[in-house]
Structures are given as structure tokens and as C-alpha cells.
Design an enzyme around this catalytic site. Structure first.
Site, PDB file in Angstrom:
ATOM      1  N   ASP A 174       0.859  -1.183   0.000  1.00  0.00           N
ATOM      2  CA  ASP A 174       0.000   0.000   0.000  1.00  0.00           C
ATOM      3  C   ASP A 174       0.896   1.234   0.000  1.00  0.00           C
ATOM      4  O   ASP A 174       1.977   1.228   0.583  1.00  0.00           O
ATOM      5  CB  ASP A 174      -0.896   0.019   1.240  1.00  0.00           C
ATOM      6  N   ASP A 178      -7.122  -1.603  -4.446  1.00  0.00           N
ATOM      7  CA  ASP A 178      -8.174  -1.191  -3.512  1.00  0.00           C
ATOM      8  C   ASP A 178      -9.087  -0.155  -4.157  1.00  0.00           C
ATOM      9  O   ASP A 178     -10.312  -0.199  -4.001  1.00  0.00           O
ATOM     10  CB  ASP A 178      -7.557  -0.590  -2.245  1.00  0.00           C
TER      11      ASP A 178
END
Length: 168
Positions: free
Chosen positions: A122, A140
Site C-alpha cells: 500500500d 483497492d
């Protein structure tokens, strides 16, 4: 035929963006060092997340995480693919795009989990002041966007059906 081209293009382009962006993040960003852009609207901060949103589940045992975040997600993705193949011609192009986004994001994060010992890369964070998102990645974003499209289409369809049942 055009629907298949659109679906496969959306899937392929977004999976590629996800994998390339994660690779670049791992290559060029330092762990937990934040860089801010656009008056702090966008922060780039590299983390390896063994959980899901907001690191939920990151403190669970590796076996539980593997079963839930790898095996269960893989089963869900397979069920979604089978559903799409069976209902492909009944679906609108916009619904197929939404499902393609969800699939590309799911596959992108699943690739990370299998290749990176259960962790997902991330590196994006957006917001204003103290109101900020969790740190996320392109996969995401794709899953969230696909789900929001499906939600909006569902609401529109519900409103349309209610109007047909109760004409003013």
C-alpha cells in the site's frame, strides 16, 4: 464481442497499473516515509499490509490470515468469474466494467499476498486535514470503484422499479 473486449481491457489495464505501481513503490519508496503533494491532499507512504483495510486482521495468526485473505478471496473471485460467464450477455456494459474493476483489484491484491508472504503493498493516502483515507493501493481503488458503481446501479434500478409500480 465488444463487451468482451471492454471487460478484458478494463481488467488488463487496471491489473497492470496495480502491479507496476506496487513494484515502483517497493523499488523507490522508503518504508513509512511520507511525502505530501497538492497541499497535503495526496500522501505517498509505503507500507506492507498483512491485514485488510486499516490493517484489520494484521495481528491474526498467519494461518487465519492465509485462509481468509488468500483462500476465501480466491474462492470469491472464482465464484464471481463463473457468475459473470454464465450471465455475461444479460449484464449491461457498465455492470461488466464494475465487475472487471472488482476482479482486477481482487486479483492484484491476491498476487501480492501469494508473492509477498501474505502482505499487500500500500502507498496512497488522500484526504483533507485530519479526515484521511486508510493507506491503499490501485487494486483497492478498483474494488471500491467497482462496488460503488454496482451500488449506484442498484439504487437507480430500485428507484426505476418503484416508479413503475407507483406511477405519479
Amino acid at each position: 464481442m465488444l463487451k468482451w473486449i471492454i471487460v478484458l481491457s478494463v481488467f488488463g489495464i487496471n491489473l497492470t497499473i496495480d502491479q507496476v505501481s506496487k513494484s515502483l513503490a517497493r523499488l523507490h519508496l522508503e518504508y513509512l516515509v511520507s511525502t505530501s503533494y497538492f497541499s497535503d491532499f495526496l500522501r505517498i507512504i509505503y507500507v506492507e499490509n498483512t491485514g485488510v483495510a486499516l490493517s484489520f486482521g494484521s495481528d491474526w495468526s498467519p494461518m487465519v490470515r492465509f485462509l481468509l485473505f488468500n483462500v476465501l478471496v480466491l474462492i470469491i473471485l472464482i465464484v464471481l468469474i463463473v457468475y459473470l460467464i454464465r450471465t455475461f450477455h444479460e449484464q449491461t456494459t457498465l455492470k461488466l466494467i464494475a465487475f472487471s474493476l472488482i476482479l482486477s483489484g481482487g486479483v492484484g491484491n491476491l498476487i501480492d499476498r501469494f508473492m509477498r508472504e501474505g502482505a499487500v503493498t500500500d502507498f496512497l493516502n488522500v484526504g483533507f486535514g485530519t479526515f484521511r483515507t486508510a493507506i491503499f493501493n490501485w487494486a483497492d481503488f478498483c474494488v471500491t470503484t467497482g462496488l460503488l458503481i454496482l451500488l449506484a446501479l442498484s439504487i437507480i434500478e430500485t428507484i426505476r422499479l418503484r416508479r413503475q409500480e407507483n406511477p405519479a
